[in-house]
Motif scaffolding. Sequence first.
Motif, short mmCIF file in Angstrom:
data_model
loop_
_atom_site.label_atom_id
_atom_site.label_comp_id
_atom_site.label_asym_id
_atom_site.label_seq_id
_atom_site.Cartn_x
_atom_site.Cartn_y
_atom_site.Cartn_z
N ASN A 29 20.14 126.85 84.44
CA ASN A 29 19.78 127.67 83.30
C ASN A 29 21.06 128.22 82.70
O ASN A 29 21.69 129.06 83.31
N PRO A 30 21.48 127.71 81.55
CA PRO A 30 20.80 126.79 80.63
C PRO A 30 20.72 125.36 81.16
O PRO A 30 21.47 124.99 82.06
N ALA A 31 19.81 124.60 80.56
CA ALA A 31 19.56 123.22 81.00
C ALA A 31 19.56 122.27 79.81
O ALA A 31 19.32 122.68 78.68
N ASN A 32 19.82 120.99 80.10
CA ASN A 32 19.81 119.95 79.06
C ASN A 32 18.66 118.98 79.22
O ASN A 32 17.96 118.68 78.25
N ASN A 33 18.49 118.44 80.42
CA ASN A 33 17.53 117.35 80.63
C ASN A 33 16.40 117.67 81.59
O ASN A 33 15.32 117.11 81.48
N ASP A 72 10.95 117.47 83.12
CA ASP A 72 11.83 116.79 82.16
C ASP A 72 11.74 117.49 80.81
O ASP A 72 10.67 117.56 80.21
N THR A 74 14.11 116.75 78.33
CA THR A 74 15.03 115.98 77.50
C THR A 74 14.66 116.01 76.01
O THR A 74 15.53 116.21 75.16
N GLN A 78 16.21 122.49 71.23
CA GLN A 78 17.07 123.53 71.80
C GLN A 78 16.51 124.91 71.50
O GLN A 78 15.92 125.13 70.45
N LYS A 98 17.18 125.93 76.73
CA LYS A 98 17.37 124.49 76.58
C LYS A 98 18.54 124.30 75.63
O LYS A 98 18.52 124.77 74.50
N GLU A 99 19.59 123.64 76.11
CA GLU A 99 20.77 123.39 75.26
C GLU A 99 20.66 122.07 74.56
O GLU A 99 20.01 121.16 75.01
#
Length: 99
Positions: A29-33, A72, A74, A78, A98-99
């Motif tokens: 956290n933060p996360a991308n996928n 997920d 993904t 953002q 979410k980045e």
Amino acid sequence: MCSSDLPNDTTHRNGINAIAEGEIGIYPNPANNLINIDFSRCQLTLSQVAIMSMTGRMVYSNLQTSDIMKIDITDWTQGVYIIRITNGNAAGIIKFVKE
């Protein structure tokens, strides 16, 4: 503490205190996928997990069936999301980015 000192009110105590005391982990956290919701330090089972965008749109809903839920993200936009965890009459909220 996740375990209850009040045996007649275990679900309520666990549901609120597990989140309030940081015993349910959200990482990264933060996360991308992918985000992981870690229930391994708790005694919560079969909690309802719902994730909403800041506009109130539900983007995910499922039952917790394991100590670590992998979700997920993904294709999500953002921004900040709210995870609502409900177990019996207890509920708690955790935010992630979410980045």
